[in-house]
Each structure stands twice: as structure tokens, then as C-alpha cells.
Design a protein around this motif. Sequence first.
Motif: not given
Length: 92
Positions: A74-78, A81-84, A86-92
Motif C-alpha cells: 500500500a505504501a509503495i502504491r501510494g 501515485s504521489d509521484e505520478a 507531482n509529475s503531472e502537475a509539473r508537466n500540466g
Amino acid sequence: MTKWTPKHEAPEPLEGNVVATITGGTIVWFVLFLVQLPFYGWFDDHGHLWWLWTCLAGGGLGLLGVWYVRARDAAIRGSRSDEARNSEARNG
């Protein structure tokens, strides 16, 4: 005395379905305990009662292991998803 140094790098750890592996092992320990339970008297008479308690301890520790690996997954999945996000916010 010289310090030993490895000649090559260690391989990456294998990632598989760890929860299923630990759950399967836990089930095996409990089944072994239940199979041996009817022979409690024989084990006691021959000084092998520790076999029974080892299986019970293996099952109990397995339950702890299942809890641990589920929390880890669960921690790895979380984290992913946090990394995804963050990268979406930086690129979007």
C-alpha cells in the motif's frame, strides 16, 4: 587482513506477488499445525511436542508477515501515485 570487496554489483531484488507468497506459506503452517494436532499425545510421549508449537508459531508469524507486506504494498502504491500526481502537475 584486507577487506573483501565484491567483484560485481548485486542484482536487483525480484519483485513478485509477495502477499500471495506470504499468505500461502502462512496457510501451510496452519495446515501443518491442524494435521499434527490429533497426534498431540504421541508428540508429547516422544519429546517432539515442539513440532506442533513450531507450526503454530510459523502461522502466527505468517499473519504478522501478511499484515506487513500488505502495508508495504500500500505504501509503495501510494508513493507511485504521489509521484505520478507531482509529475503531472509539473508537466500540466
